[in-house]
Design an enzyme around this catalytic site. Structure first.
Site, PDB file in Angstrom:
ATOM      1  N   ASP A  42       0.830  -1.203   0.000  1.00  0.00           N
ATOM      2  CA  ASP A  42       0.000   0.000   0.000  1.00  0.00           C
ATOM      3  C   ASP A  42       0.864   1.252   0.000  1.00  0.00           C
ATOM      4  OD1 ASP A  42      -2.662  -1.342   2.140  1.00  0.00           O
ATOM      5  OD2 ASP A  42      -2.146  -1.618   0.021  1.00  0.00           O
ATOM      6  N   TYR A  43       1.956   1.189   0.754  1.00  0.00           N
ATOM      7  CA  TYR A  43       2.866   2.325   0.815  1.00  0.00           C
ATOM      8  C   TYR A  43       3.452   2.600  -0.573  1.00  0.00           C
ATOM      9  CZ  TYR A  43       6.920   5.113   2.258  1.00  0.00           C
ATOM     10  OH  TYR A  43       7.850   6.102   2.398  1.00  0.00           O
ATOM     11  N   ASP A  44       3.880   1.522  -1.220  1.00  0.00           N
ATOM     12  CA  ASP A  44       4.444   1.678  -2.567  1.00  0.00           C
ATOM     13  C   ASP A  44       3.415   2.262  -3.526  1.00  0.00           C
ATOM     14  OD1 ASP A  44       6.547  -1.268  -2.461  1.00  0.00           O
ATOM     15  OD2 ASP A  44       6.873   0.805  -1.844  1.00  0.00           O
ATOM     16  N   SER A  89      35.383  -8.593  17.850  1.00  0.00           N
ATOM     17  CA  SER A  89      35.297  -7.724  19.015  1.00  0.00           C
ATOM     18  C   SER A  89      36.614  -7.812  19.778  1.00  0.00           C
ATOM     19  CB  SER A  89      34.094  -8.081  19.866  1.00  0.00           C
ATOM     20  OG  SER A  89      34.166  -9.424  20.213  1.00  0.00           O
ATOM     21  N   LEU A  90      36.666  -7.184  20.917  1.00  0.00           N
ATOM     22  CA  LEU A  90      37.920  -7.116  21.657  1.00  0.00           C
ATOM     23  C   LEU A  90      37.771  -7.820  22.993  1.00  0.00           C
ATOM     24  CD1 LEU A  90      38.768  -3.353  21.055  1.00  0.00           C
ATOM     25  CD2 LEU A  90      40.040  -5.312  20.158  1.00  0.00           C
ATOM     26  N   GLU A 121      44.834   3.931  22.449  1.00  0.00           N
ATOM     27  CA  GLU A 121      43.897   4.920  21.914  1.00  0.00           C
ATOM     28  C   GLU A 121      42.559   4.764  22.623  1.00  0.00           C
ATOM     29  OE1 GLU A 121      42.480   3.405  17.852  1.00  0.00           O
ATOM     30  OE2 GLU A 121      44.029   1.992  18.458  1.00  0.00           O
ATOM     31  N   LYS A 123      38.755   3.972  23.446  1.00  0.00           N
ATOM     32  CA  LYS A 123      37.740   3.077  22.897  1.00  0.00           C
ATOM     33  C   LYS A 123      36.458   3.901  22.787  1.00  0.00           C
ATOM     34  CE  LYS A 123      35.776  -1.503  23.429  1.00  0.00           C
ATOM     35  NZ  LYS A 123      34.342  -1.216  23.366  1.00  0.00           N
ATOM     36  N   ASP A 125      32.703   4.910  22.242  1.00  0.00           N
ATOM     37  CA  ASP A 125      31.454   4.215  22.543  1.00  0.00           C
ATOM     38  C   ASP A 125      30.387   4.577  21.510  1.00  0.00           C
ATOM     39  OD1 ASP A 125      29.717   2.613  23.823  1.00  0.00           O
ATOM     40  OD2 ASP A 125      29.439   3.881  25.582  1.00  0.00           O
ATOM     41  N   ARG A 144      28.417  -3.703  11.721  1.00  0.00           N
ATOM     42  CA  ARG A 144      29.081  -4.921  12.146  1.00  0.00           C
ATOM     43  C   ARG A 144      28.146  -6.131  12.066  1.00  0.00           C
ATOM     44  NH1 ARG A 144      29.978  -7.373  17.337  1.00  0.00           N
ATOM     45  NH2 ARG A 144      31.864  -8.599  17.221  1.00  0.00           N
ATOM     46  N   TYR A 231      39.913   3.579  12.947  1.00  0.00           N
ATOM     47  CA  TYR A 231      40.944   3.003  13.821  1.00  0.00           C
ATOM     48  C   TYR A 231      41.459   1.641  13.383  1.00  0.00           C
ATOM     49  CZ  TYR A 231      36.633   1.050  15.846  1.00  0.00           C
ATOM     50  OH  TYR A 231      35.425   0.455  16.018  1.00  0.00           O
ATOM     51  N   LYS A 319      39.009  -1.455  30.019  1.00  0.00           N
ATOM     52  CA  LYS A 319      37.759  -0.738  30.250  1.00  0.00           C
ATOM     53  C   LYS A 319      37.863   0.186  31.462  1.00  0.00           C
ATOM     54  CE  LYS A 319      34.483  -1.729  28.119  1.00  0.00           C
ATOM     55  NZ  LYS A 319      33.544  -2.793  27.851  1.00  0.00           N
ATOM     56  N   CYS A 424       8.956 -25.710  39.388  1.00  0.00           N
ATOM     57  CA  CYS A 424       8.961 -24.735  38.298  1.00  0.00           C
ATOM     58  C   CYS A 424       7.763 -23.793  38.441  1.00  0.00           C
ATOM     59  CB  CYS A 424       8.898 -25.465  36.962  1.00  0.00           C
ATOM     60  SG  CYS A 424       8.653 -24.359  35.571  1.00  0.00           S
ATOM     61  N   CYS A 427       5.241 -24.502  35.326  1.00  0.00           N
ATOM     62  CA  CYS A 427       4.481 -25.723  35.055  1.00  0.00           C
ATOM     63  C   CYS A 427       4.382 -26.615  36.284  1.00  0.00           C
ATOM     64  CB  CYS A 427       5.114 -26.505  33.901  1.00  0.00           C
ATOM     65  SG  CYS A 427       6.675 -27.287  34.326  1.00  0.00           S
ATOM     66  N   CYS A 442      13.899 -27.110  35.642  1.00  0.00           N
ATOM     67  CA  CYS A 442      12.552 -27.655  35.528  1.00  0.00           C
ATOM     68  C   CYS A 442      12.631 -28.978  34.777  1.00  0.00           C
ATOM     69  CB  CYS A 442      11.686 -26.659  34.762  1.00  0.00           C
ATOM     70  SG  CYS A 442      10.181 -27.384  34.126  1.00  0.00           S
ATOM     71  N   CYS A 448       6.388 -28.001  29.791  1.00  0.00           N
ATOM     72  CA  CYS A 448       6.569 -26.699  30.441  1.00  0.00           C
ATOM     73  C   CYS A 448       6.399 -25.585  29.397  1.00  0.00           C
ATOM     74  CB  CYS A 448       7.956 -26.604  31.077  1.00  0.00           C
ATOM     75  SG  CYS A 448       8.260 -24.984  31.814  1.00  0.00           S
TER      76      CYS A 448
HETATM   77  S1  IVH Z   1      39.850  -2.123  17.206  1.00  0.00           S
HETATM   78  C1  IVH Z   1      39.740  -6.608  15.715  1.00  0.00           C
HETATM   79  N1  IVH Z   1      39.786   0.252  18.239  1.00  0.00           N
HETATM   80  O1  IVH Z   1      34.985  -1.775  20.248  1.00  0.00           O
HETATM   81  C2  IVH Z   1      39.069  -5.576  16.548  1.00  0.00           C
HETATM   82  N2  IVH Z   1      37.786  -1.016  18.304  1.00  0.00           N
HETATM   83  O2  IVH Z   1      34.694  -4.239  21.774  1.00  0.00           O
HETATM   84  C3  IVH Z   1      39.139  -4.249  15.932  1.00  0.00           C
HETATM   85  N3  IVH Z   1      35.898   0.173  19.288  1.00  0.00           N
HETATM   86  O3  IVH Z   1      33.678  -3.726  17.672  1.00  0.00           O
HETATM   87  C4  IVH Z   1      38.577  -3.216  16.794  1.00  0.00           C
HETATM   88  N4  IVH Z   1      36.949   2.037  19.705  1.00  0.00           N
HETATM   89  O4  IVH Z   1      33.302  -1.210  17.567  1.00  0.00           O
HETATM   90  C5  IVH Z   1      39.088  -0.857  17.997  1.00  0.00           C
HETATM   91  N5  IVH Z   1      39.893   2.404  19.054  1.00  0.00           N
HETATM   92  C6  IVH Z   1      39.191   1.307  18.809  1.00  0.00           C
HETATM   93  C7  IVH Z   1      37.830   1.187  19.159  1.00  0.00           C
HETATM   94  C8  IVH Z   1      37.155   0.007  18.888  1.00  0.00           C
HETATM   95  C9  IVH Z   1      35.789   1.412  19.783  1.00  0.00           C
HETATM   96  C10 IVH Z   1      34.787  -0.793  19.278  1.00  0.00           C
HETATM   97  C11 IVH Z   1      34.589  -1.527  17.986  1.00  0.00           C
HETATM   98  C12 IVH Z   1      34.646  -2.983  18.336  1.00  0.00           C
HETATM   99  C13 IVH Z   1      34.393  -2.968  19.799  1.00  0.00           C
HETATM  100  C14 IVH Z   1      35.033  -4.161  20.460  1.00  0.00           C
END
Ligand code: IVH
Length: 694
Positions: A42-44, A89-90, A121, A123, A125, A144, A231, A319, A424, A427, A442, A448
């Site tokens: 409908d939107y289209d 991730s780290l 460096e 991190k 957020d 990601r 980065y 952290k 439980c 159940c 349980c 359940c």
């Molecule tokens: S290096 C192979 N550098 O933190 C990993 N990550 O907890 C490459 N993040 O998914 C990541 N600042 O989104 C890197 N200076 C920084 C960062 C950074 C933020 C995030 C990034 C990653 C998450 C991991």
């Protein structure tokens, strides 16, 4: 559209105004409440009608014409993009000792005792974004996602000023990765604008950045003040530099913003000093950071260190301490999970912790509530948690809030130690705690309702059947539905035929459904009647069978028939490398339980299961069992083992008839003799490296 021919100018003008209103309302319902009020079709149709009228009366085109809005049609979602290299991730470090451990692990993995440099460096957020440039042109931007597959947000990324559209003098293929974020001042101004316009406000800059980037309409993203720091990188046709810091400088000279607080450190003590410097500036930076990232500077060493399954060995995120707040524990609820585990959840008087309102916290299990960890050691100085207690909650990163402390001075008089229920709550089946298990479970199994609904949610989840339009929310609805219930996985595959058999209340006539979305849902279910063996095994939701072990089992047994024939054979199962007794026993328990087995058989009757070919690893050592002995000179034991395993080899500690290759360095003794006796191929380290192409 047949009436279009006869439209007068006045009618056309009125009609364009009406269409603009309808389309704007549909857009804001979609974006604001995440609940479209009209179907895609409908939107289209509205948009097509608008465009057709504009084509006939170009002069009547409105300043706010809906045809000026770019982007995919709403609710189509984003296209999926497979990352050329996974976005990882780290690993986290929480204190100085963890940082020292990190340095120690890097050194011992590399067998390196000399100087070692790291970059440090902030991190950021925000949310990570991968920008792919081909021949100097931005061709793709992807979030990601799950690390393997992200969302294609190219059009949105093009609206961010910090992201160059073209690069001069860059390698033919460059994938620059970094963080999209929102500065504090921009966040505050955005929330004021949102509130003034009666639109939703954001809890924190990170949510605002994520919500702004993931807009289906790039014009909305364009109006949001997003920024980007580069980065790291993904695929490259040639290196950006020989070191981390040189590569960062190269990204800077290509036109990216890189964080000015990035420095090169030469000792772990330097890292900690820089951490404290950044921590001291945290409040005045103007954007959110949640720690400091340390990376081995030399990229050749990074390459040797490589990756674990989801994190690199060459980096760590140190952290900042979690944010804390005190509040009242109002109640303890018990949630029953997919495998029957009873999990206590704290209901809290809502409190703001680090910019987010927290009203629940995990309590894990009865030992945790009693003040003991899994080894029986005291936590929170052994203080237990009671109803009405004044508790301190903390959030570390994205994790669910936890309880850090209890103020005993504020404990209500008469509060008694908390008792976990022995049955439980869903159940009423007995919920005993087995020897060695941290939780009560349980025993209701399929009877359940809580286990039933959680299993179904798992069944349709991403790594399992991944049925579009049938997520956790819809499962809850169908599970409770009296007319068209889904109680077991098999019911999903009879949904369309049961609906067809029911003339009275068709799904398409229900609130929240319509012709289009019902047809889409049935088609999505139909599409999953054919499923890979690995996904099917994972989808069954058997305790201890995660994605990795499901794919291991699928690759080992190849077909469903073969898998079923062995799923109750302890010896056969445990002979598979990577399958332990716990997993095997759990499989056997599921396949020998008559009700479970019946549910599995009923499901399988609806499916076409595609066999999985044995691991197609083209490495020459895939599937081989190798043993290292003697001194290795070009790599450490840990490194040798990790590399061999990454190539699909099994690394054993001792020589036996199962050994395929012995890699013997100087000083090899009894193992080499044993191998000679058994006629096992024995080579030195150089021959091994040549064999694996290193
Ligand atoms: S290096 C192979 N550098 O933190 C990993 N990550 O907890 C490459 N993040 O998914 C990541 N600042 O989104 C890197 N200076 C920084 C960062 C950074 C933020 C995030 C990034 C990653 C998450 C991991």
């Amino acid at each position: 559209m047949d009436d279009l021919e006869n439209l007068t100018k006045d009618q056309a003008e009125a009609e364009l105004a009406r269409l603009a209103r309808l389309i704007a309302a549909a857009n804001s319902a979609y974006h604001g409440a995440d609940a479209p009020e009209i179907s895609d079709a409908d939107y289209d149709a509205l948009k097509r009608r608008n465009a057709a009228i504009e084509a006939r009366f170009p002069a009547l085109k409105r300043a706010d014409s809906p045809s000026e809005r770019v982007g995919a049609p709403v609710s189509d979602g984003f296209a999926k993009v497979r990352h050329a290299r996974p976005m990882l991730s780290l690993e986290n470090a929480f204190d100085d000792a963890d940082v020292a451990d990190f340095d120690e692990r890097v050194r011992s993995f590399l067998g390196h005792s000399g100087p070692l440099s790291y970059t440090a460096e902030p991190k950021i957020d925000g949310l990570s974004l991968a920008l792919r440039y081909e021949n100097g042109k931005l061709v793709q931007a992807a979030t990601r996602g799950d690390g393997e597959v992200g969302e294609n947000v190219t059009e949105n990324a093009r609206t961010i000023a910090d992201i160059p559209q073209t690069l001069t003098g860059a390698p033919a293929v460059v994938e620059v990765r970094g963080e999209v974020y929102m500065a504090h001042a921009d966040f505050a101004a955005l929330n004021l604008r949102q509130a003034a316009a009666g639109e939703k406000t954001f809890a924190n800059p990170r949510n605002a950045a994520a919500g702004s980037l993931r807009q289906l309409d790039a014009k909305i993203t364009a109006a949001r003040p997003l920024r980007f720091f580069a980065y790291t990188w993904g695929e490259l046709s040639e290196p950006l530099g020989a070191t981390q810091d040189a590569s960062i400088n190269r990204m800077k000279s290509l036109g990216f913003q890189v964080n000015p607080l990035t420095v090169l450190c030469h000792t772990p003590a330097d890292l900690l000093t820089h951490y404290r410097t950044i921590e001291a500036q945290r409040a005045t930076l103007g954007y959110d950071i949640d720690g400091v990232v340390y990376k081995v500077n030399d990229l050749a060493l990074q390459a040797r260190l490589g990756f674990r399954s989801t994190t690199p060995r060459w980096a760590v995120a140190h952290k900042f301490p979690a944010e804390l707040a005190w509040t009242r524990l109002l109640a303890i609820d018990i949630q029953v999970g997919r495998t029957g585990a009873l999990s206590p959840v704290a209901r809290l008087q809502p409190v703001t912790v680090g910019g987010v309102v927290v009203s629940n916290a995990t309590l894990h299990n009865e030992d945790y509530i009693a003040g003991r960890d899994s080894k029986g050691q005291p936590i929170r100085d052994g203080k237990d948690i009671r109803l009405g207690d004044w508790v301190q909650v903390y959030r570390a990163g994205d994790v669910i809030p936890k309880i850090a402390d209890v103020d005993l001075a504020q404990r209500p008089t008469g509060a008694t130690p908390y008792q976990m229920p022995h049955i439980c709550p869903e159940c009423a089946s007995p919920a005993p705690r087995a020897e060695g298990d941290a939780v009560r479970r349980c025993t209701g199994g399929l009877i359940c309702p809580a286990q039933g609904v959680e299993r179904l949610k798992h069944f349709v989840s991403r790594g399992a059947f991944d049925i579009e339009g049938l997520g956790a929310k819809q499962i809850e609805m169908f599970f409770a539905d009296a007319i068209l219930p889904i109680k077991t996985p098999a019911d999903i595959f009879t949904l369309a035929s049961r609906d067809a058999d029911n003339p009275l209340q068709k799904l398409k006539n229900r609130e929240g459904f319509g012709e289009t979305s019902t047809a889409k849902l049935f088609a999505a279910i139909e599409a999953r009647r054919t499923i890979g063996l690995d996904r099917l095994i994972f989808a069954l939701g058997i305790r201890h069978v995660g994605e990795t072990s499901a794919s291991l089992l699928a690759r080992h047994y190849g077909t469903w028939a073969n898998f079923v024939a062995h799923a109750t054979d302890l010896a056969d199962l445990t002979a598979i490398d990577g399958v332990g007794e716990t997993l095997a026993e759990s499989l056997i328990a599921a396949f020998t339980n008559p009700a479970e087995r019946a549910a599995i058989d009923a499901l399988v009757a609806h499916l076409t299961i595609t066999p999985i070919a044995a691991a197609s690893n083209d490495s020459p050592v895939a599937g081989k069992t190798v043993v290292f002995t003697g001194t290795l000179e070009r790599m450490t034991r840990a490194e040798a083992k990790a590399r061999a395993e990454a190539l699909g080899a099994k690394v054993a500690g001792s020589v036996s008839a199962k050994t395929d290759i012995l890699i013997a360095g100087p000083g090899a003794g009894s193992k080499a003799k044993e191998a000679a006796k058994l006629g096992i191929l024995t080579i030195d380290e150089d021959a091994w490296l040549a064999m694996i192409g290193a």
